[in-house]
Design an enzyme around this catalytic site. Sequence first.
Site, PDB file in Angstrom:
ATOM      1  CE  LYS A 111      -4.048   1.878   1.701  1.00 48.94           C
ATOM      2  NZ  LYS A 111      -4.046   3.361   1.229  1.00 48.94           N
ATOM      3  CD  GLU A 138      -1.299   5.922  -3.757  1.00 51.08           C
ATOM      4  OE1 GLU A 138      -1.885   5.358  -4.656  1.00 51.08           O
ATOM      5  OE2 GLU A 138      -1.531   5.566  -2.401  1.00 51.08           O
ATOM      6  CB  CYS A 191      28.067  16.170  33.768  1.00 48.32           C
ATOM      7  SG  CYS A 191      26.386  16.334  33.431  1.00 48.32           S
TER       8      CYS A 191
END
Length: 676
Positions: free
Chosen positions: A122, A180, A440
Amino acid sequence: MIDPHGPDRADPAARAAWLRATLARHAHAYYVLDDPTIPDADYDRLYRELEQIEAADPALATADSPTRRVGAAPLGQFAPVRHSVPMLSLGNGFSDADVIAFDRRVAQALGEDAPEYAAELKFDGLAINLRYEDGLLVEAATRGDGATGENVTANIRTVQAIPLRLHTPNPPKLLDIRGEVLMFKGDFARMNARQREAGAKEFANPRNAAAGNLRQLDSRITAQRTLRFFAYGIGALEGAPMPPSHTALLDWYGELGVAVCAERAAVRGAQGLLAFFRDIGLRRVALPYEIDGVVYKVNQLAQQARMGFVSRAPRFAIAHKFPAQEATTLVQEIGVQVGRTGAITPVARLAAVTVGGVSVTNATLHNEDEVRRKDIRIGDTVIVRRAGDVIPEVVAFVPELRPADAREFVMPASCPVCGSPIVRGEDEAVARCAGGWVKCAAQRKGGLLHFVSRRAMDIEGLGEQLVDQLVERNLINTAADIYRLGFVALAELDRMADKSAQNVLAAIEKSKSTSLARFVYALGIRHVGEATAKALARHFGNLDALLQADEAALLEVADVGPVVARSILEFLNDALNLELIAQLRALGLAWPETAADRIASALQGKTFVLTGTLPNLSRDDAAALIEAAGGKVAGSVSKKTSYVVAGSDAGSKLAKAEALGVTIIDEMQLKRLLEE
Ligand code: IVH
């Protein structure tokens, strides 16, 4: 194949006919069969010759001439077209149960146990009807409301995958081919890159881009963009027998020179349908175009006719959709995330929405420039995309839904985790926390997670939650601390059974015996991914040789350029990093070491020049592939050039290569070289 030279130029009519046929055949090979037959430059030469003949005698410019693909003067509007056979839509299924129920309905209607189906893709584009009269393309129309569409013939004529004349001496009197129109992912990316450079609006996805180009009133603009086409249906047919099955119909289209997708199969029963769905689902991301599901059709057309239609959809077919990959939702906040290298990534905090089957509440905005470029603000409604396993990202905002009080994102001045300043180097796209992994915790955690990850040290069971706890409780600070963990420390963590603690310790122990490539990758040196780590390991053979390498030595490695070399040296010049490496070795990490191995890789010593636009690879990608295989990429052609890789619109470099007798290859041949 046709005669390479064609009829004599003294007979312009015959010459023009031969040029038309030759050009059509090459375009067919390129756009329909995906198997180019001549270099673009040769195509262009033949094309120009045809243009000249037609200019000298316009009567020779037939309707099916490839010169008629370039686009015509802009239209004021599209004329309506009434479809002689309505263009329907498809019913949808989303689950295995839906497919099983469909198969049951079909089996019952046909009185067959395992009916035969044509399974296909599709495509995520736009439906179109192509009308051929006596083999000639005379009209193309969009689906519209199914009964009436819009006449987009001028735009459709620019689509090379659609023949202007069917490849048959005996065409049907009338044939409506349905299919398509879509844009391939690569063409979409290239088009958006050009839009960005020109400061023009980018399209959110290939479907929107295909729609925008198909409904473009100025077909000269459409002509500059590559649209593609796949046929999957039929409308009216006169003057030829209807093929017996959907499979036969698509095979016939292929013979007529019309593009049909190779990803299709004839299968039986619900099991056959579901197997097709799964197979395509696995390969979906690798397809060069987007699909949103698969379509199942009863294969025999006589059986289709017996089943008929319900309201506007056929009973004999169903679309089995993938979970939607895009959804719209609200940006509630834009926060930041700190990566293992300190990189600060803006992250949209979203109202929960289901995308691709999972609930999404965070989506990356990549970096500050990207936030500005896409102009995403707090309060916006945005399109979110999640493709396969990739991190969800914000594609675009919906302008109509922007509230008056939408707020812009401001990069914080300090790291939300450790409070260190956030800095952004002058030429850098990324802002970073200046804390480093010593200060950190986010960087420590990120670095440790990278270190233990599957492709690095591969310590199973040491996941995010464990690393979080271990770092929070100061049980580990560096990768070396992992190898100092004892049973008691692990067993005391939340939700950690004795057995699990034992398993983690066993996995840690097992990871000590590794490979040099894994170890180098695990160190998390900036710009050193898995491939570079492998190249470094192969090249130097042992760790000490790598530790002693200077810039020149590093640049000898196939995968290493100046940026990577600098990053490696920076890492190795840091005493803390050297100390970590020493500790890890002392703790028993080991791998087979060899003498430096400088075996020439596939393209060692070969120089490439890239010119023109390649069909799939960007220039950067092509250069990276060549360099990864040991080749060099140069900017200009000389006698020393080994290969010129030519794409469309190649210019003077190609001419120079021809003059010097340098071997000219296209993208496919390059890929073959790389594979060798
Ligand atoms: S058949 C009578 N096949 O999906 C059946 N449609 O929901 C008519 N589509 O408007 C359609 N791929 O744009 C068919 N292989 C395929 C398709 C396909 C995509 C689109 C088409 C249509 C919509 C129906």
